[in-house]
Design an enzyme around this catalytic site. Structure first.
Site, PDB file in Angstrom:
ATOM      1  CB  SER A  28      -0.888   0.020   1.248  1.00 28.22           C
ATOM      2  OG  SER A  28      -1.402   1.316   1.483  1.00 28.22           O
ATOM      3  CE1 TYR A  55      -4.011  -2.280   4.992  1.00 30.29           C
ATOM      4  CE2 TYR A  55      -2.903  -0.203   4.510  1.00 30.29           C
ATOM      5  CZ  TYR A  55      -3.613  -1.306   4.091  1.00 30.29           C
ATOM      6  OH  TYR A  55      -3.939  -1.441   2.753  1.00 30.29           O
TER       7      TYR A  55
END
Lengths: 264, 126
Positions: A153, A165
């Site tokens: 990401s 994350y």
């Protein structure tokens, strides 16, 4: 490597980017194995791929489990006889600050618990590791040409509120260099590894959010819109067919910048 | 027992407590699974191209048994949420764990009539 005639395994293939990748490969002549936690999503995507004449199977599995990873690799080989492409799209978010402070006292009032930390690490990092590890095992033992694709990401740069994350996604982004370094040392030349780091992408997770918040996010995107899942899928397709792309993680963000104009 | 009823290019397979259909379409095979509401979901499509029927059926059955394995999942103790009796921590099963199976509600292995063949449980024909 040509997409047509290859066999692709996509975890998280029941929605979002994974669904787009599965359909992209099926449309371009690959045989596709879809892995997801949600049987209803699997059933829907498998039917839609069948309806366009694709060759497909769907497997419900938890990517954090070694036994279930072995299950979906085995099922793919039983159905299609080989494996060439493994895309690890399965991912979750559990956003929050590491520490929250009491406004009046300035003291720590709450800490991010393992209930938010561990599932994100388990799915986004351990799940990717297990999928790529077992897919590589199959490709090496089968002697097939292959491509491993961890999905990272753009928030691998370090997003406040996403310590879980971002930590997992920066590790995912690093995997291609480590894996290809290991393959080089071992004389394994038939498998490449390319990570993909999308920016804000038009999945239900984002399109369903508060529209004012979404507009604020898009102010920092140079193209002024979300990246489409199909555009991420097309980039992965290009990586399959361009054999020189290897041991790196490519970003596809539409030009996502910090508010001061510096691109992330 | 696995029961197979043959109708030209379509076969029904009762495996554990589920009903599957294997259909030959042209030179390939599709596998569907019957849902509780009577609809069918596609397990796989476009499979086993140009294989002889008997080979394709055997591979379809193997694939079904891989995707829908028989067995129970073992769930460890929920050490993060013990019930306390004084200083004593009583640890029960982790019912919030994603692998926890409510036997009669979630399990695909809940066969009504089963017996053992070579170490594997199969359901009788309904």
């Amino acid at each position: 490597m040509q997409i047509k005639g290859s066999v692709a395994l996509i975890t998280g293939g029941g929605n979002g980017i994974g669904e787009a990748v599965a359909k992209f490969f099926a449309k371009h002549g690959a045989k596709v194995a879809i892995v997801d936690m949600e049987q209803k999503n699997i059933d829907r995507v498998v039917k839609e791929i069948k309806d366009i004449g694709g060759e497909v199977i769907g497997i419900q599995a938890n990517v954090t489990s070694e036994a279930e990873t072995a299950k979906f690799i085995k099922a793919t080989l039983e159905a299609f006889g080989k494996l060439n492409i493994a895309v690890s799209c399965a991912g979750i978010i559990r956003d929050g600050m590491m520490l929250s402070l009491d406004k009046e006292t300035g003291k720590v009032s709450r800490k991010m618990g393992l209930d938010k930390w561990q599932p994100v690490i388990d799915v986004n990092l351990t799940g990717t590791f297990l999928t790529l590890r077992d897919a590589a095992e199959a490709m090496i033992n089968g002697g097939w040409e292959g491509l491993l694709v961890p999905i990272s990401s753009v928030n691998k740069v370090g997003q406040v509120g996403q310590i879980n994350y971002s930590s997992a996604k920066v590790a995912d982004a690093l995997m291609p260099k480590i894996i290809i370094g290991e393959f080089l040392m071992r004389g394994i030349r038939n498998i490449r590894c390319v990570g993909i780091a999308p920016g804000y992408t038009a999945t239900t997770m984002l399109t369903g959010m508060n529209q004012d918040v979404l507009k604020a996010l898009l102010k920092d995107v140079h193209i002024g819109r979300l990246v489409e899942p199909d555009e991420v899928a097309a980039l992965i397709g290009h990586c399959v067919e361009n054999g020189a792309i290897n041991a790196t993680t490519l970003e596809i963000t539409g030009g996502l910048c910090y508010p001061n104009g510096i691109a992330k | 027992m696995i029961t197979v009823s043959e109708r030209k290019t379509m076969k029904n397979i009762f495996y554990n407590d589920m009903e599957f259909t294997i259909v030959k379409t042209g030179s390939t095979w599709d596998i569907t699974r019957k849902l509780p509401n009577g609809d069918f979901a596609v397990v796989g499509a476009g499979l086993f191209a140009d294989l002889p029927d008997s080979d394709a059926e055997a591979r379809a059955l193997a694939l079904i048994m891989t995707i829908f394995p028989v067995g129970i999942k073992i769930v460890g103790p929920d050490v993060a949420h013990p019930n306390r009796v004084g200083d004593l921590k009583i640890v029960g099963p982790d019912v919030t764990h994603p692998n926890f199976v409510y036997w009669e509600k979630d399990s695909t292995s809940f066969a009504r009539e089963t017996y053992l063949i070579k170490g594997t449980h199969y359901a009788n024909q309904r």
